[in-house]
Design an enzyme around this catalytic site. Structure first.
Site, PDB file in Angstrom:
ATOM      1  N   HIS A 234       9.810 -18.249  -2.221  1.00 21.78           N
ATOM      2  CA  HIS A 234      10.051 -16.846  -1.887  1.00 21.78           C
ATOM      3  C   HIS A 234       9.528 -16.488  -0.504  1.00 21.78           C
ATOM      4  O   HIS A 234      10.037 -15.590   0.149  1.00 21.78           O
ATOM      5  CB  HIS A 234       9.387 -15.932  -2.915  1.00 21.78           C
ATOM      6  CG  HIS A 234       9.832 -16.159  -4.322  1.00 21.78           C
ATOM      7  ND1 HIS A 234      11.148 -16.026  -4.707  1.00 21.78           N
ATOM      8  CD2 HIS A 234       9.143 -16.508  -5.438  1.00 21.78           C
ATOM      9  CE1 HIS A 234      11.247 -16.285  -6.010  1.00 21.78           C
ATOM     10  NE2 HIS A 234      10.048 -16.579  -6.473  1.00 21.78           N
TER      11      HIS A 234
ATOM     12  N   HIS B  72       1.136 -13.828   3.871  1.00 23.42           N
ATOM     13  CA  HIS B  72       2.484 -14.389   3.800  1.00 23.42           C
ATOM     14  C   HIS B  72       3.420 -13.507   4.617  1.00 23.42           C
ATOM     15  O   HIS B  72       3.006 -12.468   5.145  1.00 23.42           O
ATOM     16  CB  HIS B  72       2.947 -14.490   2.342  1.00 23.42           C
ATOM     17  CG  HIS B  72       3.004 -13.170   1.635  1.00 23.42           C
ATOM     18  ND1 HIS B  72       1.930 -12.643   0.951  1.00 23.42           N
ATOM     19  CD2 HIS B  72       3.999 -12.254   1.533  1.00 23.42           C
ATOM     20  CE1 HIS B  72       2.262 -11.469   0.448  1.00 23.42           C
ATOM     21  NE2 HIS B  72       3.510 -11.207   0.796  1.00 23.42           N
TER      22      HIS B  72
ATOM     23  N   HIS C 272       7.528 -11.842   5.563  1.00 25.39           N
ATOM     24  CA  HIS C 272       8.847 -11.376   5.139  1.00 25.39           C
ATOM     25  C   HIS C 272       9.708 -11.182   6.375  1.00 25.39           C
ATOM     26  O   HIS C 272       9.236 -10.697   7.408  1.00 25.39           O
ATOM     27  CB  HIS C 272       8.745 -10.041   4.394  1.00 25.39           C
ATOM     28  CG  HIS C 272       7.992 -10.130   3.101  1.00 25.39           C
ATOM     29  ND1 HIS C 272       8.595 -10.418   1.903  1.00 25.39           N
ATOM     30  CD2 HIS C 272       6.673  -9.981   2.835  1.00 25.39           C
ATOM     31  CE1 HIS C 272       7.682 -10.435   0.949  1.00 25.39           C
ATOM     32  NE2 HIS C 272       6.502 -10.177   1.491  1.00 25.39           N
TER      33      HIS C 272
ATOM     34  N   HIS D  13       1.924  -9.811   5.402  1.00 30.77           N
ATOM     35  CA  HIS D  13       1.099  -9.112   4.421  1.00 30.77           C
ATOM     36  C   HIS D  13      -0.181  -9.905   4.205  1.00 30.77           C
ATOM     37  O   HIS D  13      -0.136 -11.044   3.728  1.00 30.77           O
ATOM     38  CB  HIS D  13       1.842  -8.958   3.096  1.00 30.77           C
ATOM     39  CG  HIS D  13       3.013  -8.040   3.158  1.00 30.77           C
ATOM     40  ND1 HIS D  13       3.998  -8.000   2.185  1.00 30.77           N
ATOM     41  CD2 HIS D  13       3.362  -7.105   4.083  1.00 30.77           C
ATOM     42  CE1 HIS D  13       4.903  -7.085   2.514  1.00 30.77           C
ATOM     43  NE2 HIS D  13       4.530  -6.536   3.664  1.00 30.77           N
TER      44      HIS D  13
ATOM     45  N   THR E 296       5.401  -5.864  -3.715  1.00 32.97           N
ATOM     46  CA  THR E 296       6.823  -5.813  -3.344  1.00 32.97           C
ATOM     47  C   THR E 296       7.618  -6.912  -4.027  1.00 32.97           C
ATOM     48  O   THR E 296       8.792  -7.114  -3.725  1.00 32.97           O
ATOM     49  CB  THR E 296       7.010  -5.915  -1.822  1.00 32.97           C
ATOM     50  OG1 THR E 296       6.576  -7.202  -1.382  1.00 32.97           O
ATOM     51  CG2 THR E 296       6.232  -4.822  -1.104  1.00 32.97           C
ATOM     52  N   THR E 297       6.991  -7.642  -4.925  1.00 34.09           N
ATOM     53  CA  THR E 297       7.650  -8.672  -5.729  1.00 34.09           C
ATOM     54  C   THR E 297       7.244  -8.469  -7.193  1.00 34.09           C
ATOM     55  O   THR E 297       6.235  -7.819  -7.478  1.00 34.09           O
ATOM     56  CB  THR E 297       7.227 -10.089  -5.285  1.00 34.09           C
ATOM     57  OG1 THR E 297       5.803 -10.232  -5.429  1.00 34.09           O
ATOM     58  CG2 THR E 297       7.622 -10.350  -3.838  1.00 34.09           C
TER      59      THR E 297
END
Length: 241
Positions: free
Chosen positions: A81, A106, A108, A125, A192-193
């Protein structure tokens, strides 16, 4: 919110493991997350979900964030992801006298949060947890421009396949991902996941950091898809600055 759920969310976010598969396209895309598993119900029913478009900002006397990043990245993993850099124990932020330990950071692409309607090509993040498992996320926006030295060191050993994990020989300190000016926006949100757990403190840096086109493409070529959740409704939440 029950403490056990917050701790569960922290474990999920840190370890990158979920009880039901989810993704960013097709039947596993964000609009279906709430239906994939009973533990993901907040993804569709929650009222304080992230990411958001930070707008209608409210002036406030926000305390400065104290960054105490004395340790380094221990390893880097491709969980399918995102690419996640796990952090050695001993680093933290302090806000209003309350301490949160840095667990991992991580990326995005494109950005998940927007600022006054603006999307950025990449967002980091930095995920922190206090002793009770409550989460605080420092978000950093990246603008395309000059290469980022910290990201260059990370990408030297970027895991190219989902499930791959590499110990990091290059010394990477998360402080090098932060803008020089540490002014920030603050709001209450969620992961957000999945499981989209609420009660997450979001601290979004006002100032962006530079990253090169090639560095963005390196990440995109490894993940193979955009990994941003769509903007969620702010509802009655204030966004402080």
């Amino acid at each position: 919110m029950k403490k056990s759920l917050i701790i569960l969310a922290s474990t999920l976010l840190i370890n990158g493991c979920q009880s039901e598969h989810w993704g960013y396209s097709g039947d596993e895309s964000p609009k279906h997350w709430g239906d994939l598993h009973k533990n993901y119900s907040l993804c569709s029913s929650g009222k304080n979900q992230s990411p958001i478009n930070l707008t209608n900002l409210i002036e406030s006397d926000l305390a400065a964030i104290e960054f105490n990043y004395g340790t380094l990245v221990s390893d880097i993993v491709n969980n399918g992801h995102t690419v996640q850099a796990n952090y050695a124990a001993g680093s933290s932020i302090t806000l209003n006298g309350h301490s949160f330990d840095l667990k991992q950071f991580h990326f995005h692409t494109p950005s998940e949060n927007h600022i006054n309607g603006k999307s950025y090509p990449m967002e980091a993040h930095l995920v922190h947890a206090d002793k009770a498992g409550n989460l605080a996320v420092v978000a950093v926006m990246f603008e395309q421009g000059d290469a980022n030295s910290a990201m260059a060191d990370l990408w030297k050993q970027i895991p190219k396949k989902a499930g791959d994990k590499h110990s990091l020989s290059s010394k990477v300190n998360a402080s090098n991902l932060l803008p020089e000016n540490k002014d920030y926006y603050r709001f209450n949100g969620s992961l957000t996941t999945p499981p989209c757990t609420e009660g997450v403190l979001w601290l979004v840096m006002k100032n962006s950091v530079s990253v090169s086109k090639q560095q963005i493409e390196t990440f995109s070529n490894v993940i193979h898809h955009a990994n941003n959740r769509p903007i969620q409704a702010i509802n009655a939440r204030p966004v402080l600055q």
